[in-house]
Motif scaffolding. Sequence first.
Motif, PDB file in Angstrom:
ATOM      1  N   UNK A 254     -11.397  47.005 -29.761  1.00 24.31           N
ATOM      2  CA  UNK A 254     -11.735  47.048 -31.131  1.00 24.31           C
ATOM      3  C   UNK A 254     -13.128  46.576 -31.300  1.00 24.31           C
ATOM      4  N   UNK A 255     -14.012  46.832 -32.400  1.00 23.36           N
ATOM      5  CA  UNK A 255     -15.201  46.437 -32.467  1.00 23.36           C
ATOM      6  C   UNK A 255     -15.243  44.774 -32.821  1.00 23.36           C
ATOM      7  N   UNK A 256     -16.060  44.033 -32.030  1.00 18.24           N
ATOM      8  CA  UNK A 256     -16.082  42.706 -32.176  1.00 18.24           C
ATOM      9  C   UNK A 256     -14.789  41.895 -31.407  1.00 18.24           C
ATOM     10  N   UNK A 257     -14.118  42.575 -30.551  1.00 20.19           N
ATOM     11  CA  UNK A 257     -13.120  42.026 -30.137  1.00 20.19           C
ATOM     12  C   UNK A 257     -13.453  40.792 -29.292  1.00 20.19           C
ATOM     13  N   UNK A 258     -12.600  39.649 -29.500  1.00 16.62           N
ATOM     14  CA  UNK A 258     -12.833  38.180 -28.995  1.00 16.62           C
ATOM     15  C   UNK A 258     -11.951  38.317 -27.612  1.00 16.62           C
ATOM     16  N   UNK A 259     -12.676  38.349 -26.557  1.00 21.81           N
ATOM     17  CA  UNK A 259     -12.048  38.486 -25.264  1.00 21.81           C
ATOM     18  C   UNK A 259     -11.254  37.113 -24.955  1.00 21.81           C
ATOM     19  N   UNK A 260     -10.061  37.251 -24.543  1.00 24.42           N
ATOM     20  CA  UNK A 260      -9.486  36.027 -24.001  1.00 24.42           C
ATOM     21  C   UNK A 260      -9.572  35.864 -22.435  1.00 24.42           C
ATOM     22  N   UNK A 261      -9.632  34.572 -21.767  1.00 21.30           N
ATOM     23  CA  UNK A 261      -9.992  34.577 -20.437  1.00 21.30           C
ATOM     24  C   UNK A 261      -8.786  35.575 -19.723  1.00 21.30           C
ATOM     25  N   UNK A 262      -7.460  35.432 -20.079  1.00 18.13           N
ATOM     26  CA  UNK A 262      -6.446  36.041 -19.237  1.00 18.13           C
ATOM     27  C   UNK A 262      -6.828  37.568 -19.163  1.00 18.13           C
ATOM     28  N   UNK A 263      -7.292  37.945 -20.522  1.00 16.18           N
ATOM     29  CA  UNK A 263      -7.443  39.465 -20.481  1.00 16.18           C
ATOM     30  C   UNK A 263      -8.887  39.990 -19.693  1.00 16.18           C
ATOM     31  N   UNK A 264      -9.787  39.169 -19.540  1.00 18.75           N
ATOM     32  CA  UNK A 264     -10.788  39.485 -18.807  1.00 18.75           C
ATOM     33  C   UNK A 264     -10.757  39.197 -17.211  1.00 18.75           C
ATOM     34  N   UNK A 265      -9.675  38.267 -16.989  1.00 25.00           N
ATOM     35  CA  UNK A 265      -9.351  38.026 -15.757  1.00 25.00           C
ATOM     36  C   UNK A 265      -8.567  39.524 -15.035  1.00 25.00           C
ATOM     37  N   UNK A 266      -7.673  40.057 -16.007  1.00 19.04           N
ATOM     38  CA  UNK A 266      -7.140  41.355 -15.622  1.00 19.04           C
ATOM     39  C   UNK A 266      -8.036  42.444 -15.327  1.00 19.04           C
ATOM     40  N   UNK A 267      -9.145  42.307 -16.051  1.00 18.35           N
ATOM     41  CA  UNK A 267     -10.206  43.381 -16.129  1.00 18.35           C
ATOM     42  C   UNK A 267     -10.704  43.150 -14.644  1.00 18.35           C
ATOM     43  N   UNK A 268     -11.062  41.999 -14.244  1.00 20.92           N
ATOM     44  CA  UNK A 268     -11.753  41.654 -13.238  1.00 20.92           C
ATOM     45  C   UNK A 268     -10.784  41.943 -11.817  1.00 20.92           C
ATOM     46  N   UNK A 269      -9.499  41.699 -12.039  1.00 28.27           N
ATOM     47  CA  UNK A 269      -8.710  42.028 -10.799  1.00 28.27           C
ATOM     48  C   UNK A 269      -8.326  43.589 -10.658  1.00 28.27           C
TER      49      UNK A 269
END
Length: 329
Positions: A254-269
Amino acid sequence: MKTPAFWYRPAGALAGLLAPAGSLYGLGGALRMWLTTPRRAGVPVLCIGNLVAGGAGKTPVAVSILQALTARGVAAHALTRGHGGAERGPLAVDPARHGAADVGDEALLLAEHAPTWVARDRAAGARAAAAAGAQAIVMDDGFQNPALAKDLSLLVVDGATGFGNGRLVPAGPLREPVARGLARADAVVVMGDDRAGVAARVAPLPVLRARIEADEAELAGRRVLAFAGIGRPEKFFDTLRALGAGVAEAHPFADHHPYREDEVRRLLARAEALAAEPVTTAKDAVRLPTALRDRVRVLPVRAAWDDPAALDTLLDRLVAKGGRRGEAA
């Protein structure tokens, strides 16, 4: 929220069902316009707005205009609501102290190029900027906000999608009826190829043509995992493909989505599992957890004008207004 796909399709059953709510939304906006007396900032105000909810390219246009005014020797300040941030303002943005949770993502991008103010009360923000030495104010959004008088208003319209299904929120993407918005505009900026017939729709308003450009030749032939939380994430994914990148996966938020650390780590993995490089937009990057930002590649973009002289003509008008006010003082 994510931009609903039906907003950009011919009006169907769902749009028709939501049309009464759209009518109420439009009436509320009209009443706000009629009941509010705009206040002057004391310096020229240029508003970069649009008629639809979601990404049309306003912020790159605002940055380009801030740069053009600065090159003329005009002390231009940016003004934005600070969507997604907690600060109400008026507040001078300091990227060393403020994050996206404080002032929103657009404010941080604008602050890289000019002094930037966040203010829910746009008139108060403009007065604060003027008191701090601004000779001109460039508003990123706020076209539908009547509290601050504008000297020049540019509407940014995506040439691919135009005004969507022509319905008002929530039945469509429009913030107000097209005719009402065009009546207050001084010119229209069509971003990208005009496949939606925008220029014909907005006549006789002057039309400036521009496009979003990215200079990332290194992405050609590279495998990427793309993610974006902007008005229309598909535009970002299409830009990557146009650069020759192989988009292994695309993750819209969603627009302006506030990324959580666990969310970004999943994307990185996931990117590692796909042997792909994670890539996002500059607007998204400022919303990533600080500790993980250097692990995601950022694709910077800029607004490139087909006819820079046409923009210069409009800015001449704005600067002249500032000169006349200075002489009167």
